[in-house]
Design a protein around this motif. Sequence first.
Motif, mmCIF file in Angstrom:
data_model
loop_
_atom_site.group_PDB
_atom_site.id
_atom_site.type_symbol
_atom_site.label_atom_id
_atom_site.label_comp_id
_atom_site.label_asym_id
_atom_site.label_seq_id
_atom_site.Cartn_x
_atom_site.Cartn_y
_atom_site.Cartn_z
ATOM 1 N N ALA A 174 39.885 42.210 44.912
ATOM 2 C CA ALA A 174 39.685 40.882 45.501
ATOM 3 C C ALA A 174 40.006 39.785 44.497
ATOM 4 O O ALA A 174 40.636 38.775 44.842
ATOM 5 C CB ALA A 174 38.247 40.751 45.999
ATOM 6 N N ASP A 175 39.591 39.970 43.247
ATOM 7 C CA ASP A 175 39.854 38.994 42.191
ATOM 8 C C ASP A 175 41.344 38.916 41.893
ATOM 9 O O ASP A 175 41.919 37.826 41.726
ATOM 10 C CB ASP A 175 39.073 39.382 40.940
ATOM 11 C CG ASP A 175 39.129 38.311 39.859
ATOM 12 O OD1 ASP A 175 39.077 37.106 40.193
ATOM 13 O OD2 ASP A 175 39.203 38.681 38.670
ATOM 14 N N ARG A 176 41.998 40.053 41.847
ATOM 15 C CA ARG A 176 43.435 40.074 41.549
ATOM 16 C C ARG A 176 44.255 39.506 42.695
ATOM 17 O O ARG A 176 45.302 38.886 42.467
ATOM 18 C CB ARG A 176 43.861 41.504 41.197
ATOM 19 C CG ARG A 176 43.326 41.918 39.842
ATOM 20 C CD ARG A 176 43.608 43.369 39.474
ATOM 21 N NE ARG A 176 43.201 43.602 38.085
ATOM 22 C CZ ARG A 176 43.279 44.787 37.462
ATOM 23 N NH1 ARG A 176 43.715 45.848 38.134
ATOM 24 N NH2 ARG A 176 42.894 44.901 36.210
ATOM 25 N N LEU A 177 43.799 39.685 43.909
ATOM 26 C CA LEU A 177 44.501 39.080 45.042
ATOM 27 C C LEU A 177 44.497 37.559 44.937
ATOM 28 O O LEU A 177 45.447 36.892 45.349
ATOM 29 C CB LEU A 177 43.873 39.515 46.372
ATOM 30 C CG LEU A 177 44.163 40.945 46.812
ATOM 31 C CD1 LEU A 177 43.344 41.296 48.055
ATOM 32 C CD2 LEU A 177 45.656 41.142 47.091
ATOM 33 N N ASP A 178 43.449 36.997 44.368
ATOM 34 C CA ASP A 178 43.377 35.540 44.229
ATOM 35 C C ASP A 178 44.260 35.038 43.093
ATOM 36 O O ASP A 178 44.422 33.837 42.917
ATOM 37 C CB ASP A 178 41.933 35.086 44.004
ATOM 38 C CG ASP A 178 41.694 33.670 44.505
ATOM 39 O OD1 ASP A 178 41.994 33.404 45.696
ATOM 40 O OD2 ASP A 178 41.219 32.820 43.728
ATOM 41 N N ALA A 179 44.831 35.961 42.317
ATOM 42 C CA ALA A 179 45.730 35.590 41.228
ATOM 43 C C ALA A 179 47.195 35.706 41.626
ATOM 44 O O ALA A 179 48.080 35.424 40.811
ATOM 45 C CB ALA A 179 45.460 36.471 40.007
ATOM 46 N N ILE A 180 47.475 36.127 42.863
ATOM 47 C CA ILE A 180 48.858 36.265 43.311
ATOM 48 C C ILE A 180 49.050 35.542 44.639
ATOM 49 O O ILE A 180 48.094 35.064 45.240
ATOM 50 C CB ILE A 180 49.281 37.749 43.419
ATOM 51 C CG1 ILE A 180 48.404 38.491 44.429
ATOM 52 C CG2 ILE A 180 49.194 38.414 42.049
ATOM 53 C CD1 ILE A 180 48.806 39.966 44.612
ATOM 54 N N GLY A 181 50.318 35.459 45.097
ATOM 55 C CA GLY A 181 50.601 34.733 46.324
ATOM 56 C C GLY A 181 50.564 33.230 46.102
ATOM 57 O O GLY A 181 50.620 32.742 44.977
ATOM 58 N N ALA A 182 50.456 32.467 47.176
ATOM 59 C CA ALA A 182 50.486 31.008 47.104
ATOM 60 C C ALA A 182 49.346 30.455 46.261
ATOM 61 O O ALA A 182 49.551 29.576 45.406
ATOM 62 C CB ALA A 182 50.436 30.419 48.515
ATOM 63 N N ILE A 183 48.137 30.968 46.482
ATOM 64 C CA ILE A 183 46.996 30.482 45.703
ATOM 65 C C ILE A 183 47.120 30.919 44.252
ATOM 66 O O ILE A 183 46.804 30.150 43.331
ATOM 67 C CB ILE A 183 45.668 30.966 46.320
ATOM 68 C CG1 ILE A 183 45.393 30.179 47.613
ATOM 69 C CG2 ILE A 183 44.505 30.794 45.342
ATOM 70 C CD1 ILE A 183 44.174 30.620 48.374
ATOM 71 N N GLY A 184 47.613 32.115 44.021
ATOM 72 C CA GLY A 184 47.825 32.566 42.652
ATOM 73 C C GLY A 184 48.787 31.672 41.900
ATOM 74 O O GLY A 184 48.559 31.337 40.721
#
Length: 219
Positions: A125-135
């Motif tokens: 979950a934490d790593r998902l927030d570091a990638i993509g548009a929000i990342g």
Amino acid sequence: MNSKEVEIITQTISFVKETLKNAEGGHDWFHIERVYKNALLIAKEETVDEFIVSLGALLHDIADAKFHNGDETVGPKVAREFLENVHVSENVIVHVENIISNISFKGGNFNQKFTSPELDVIQDADRLDAIGAIGIARCFNYGGFKNRKLYDPAIPVNMNMTKEQYKKSTTPTINHFYEKLLLLRDKMNTTTGRKIAEQRHAYMEQFLDQFYGEWNGER
């Protein structure tokens, strides 16, 4: 979760909101909230203790070492003090401390000293927030916070940093995509995490393609 656990989660949310009310934009309450929601989503497909997942997600960045002179002991200490005050059992506190101590990327060359299904879920979950548009947004926000260059073609990517080198790195923000963000898709622990990461990873690759085209005056 039982009613007591639900009440503790409510207290934890209030504590985290208050503690992080002046935090840097990439590590503030809204980051915690996104990780918490993603952790609960991933947990639906895993055999885990939802109470520990909730506490670990909510407290994982309660005192990020990046903002405490690299001291990795502060987060677990703050979490323990709070959890003791709301009368959480010792075995749960120790588990949450271990999650906080082992969740970070730390340059990708860090061997975790603790594993659990709950850590796997929160880490994804934490790593998902570091990638993509929000990342991408968080990456540039932190780069600006640290006054780093956007990009410098003369500064090569360093894929072999030690944990200490990674913590002290002043790498341009674009380099950080290669030194961390683009590596996270293949480090996911869960099936749900991997599925979500695929789309976010592809979005970052599209962004970089566009970035270089604009940088070089080709678009």
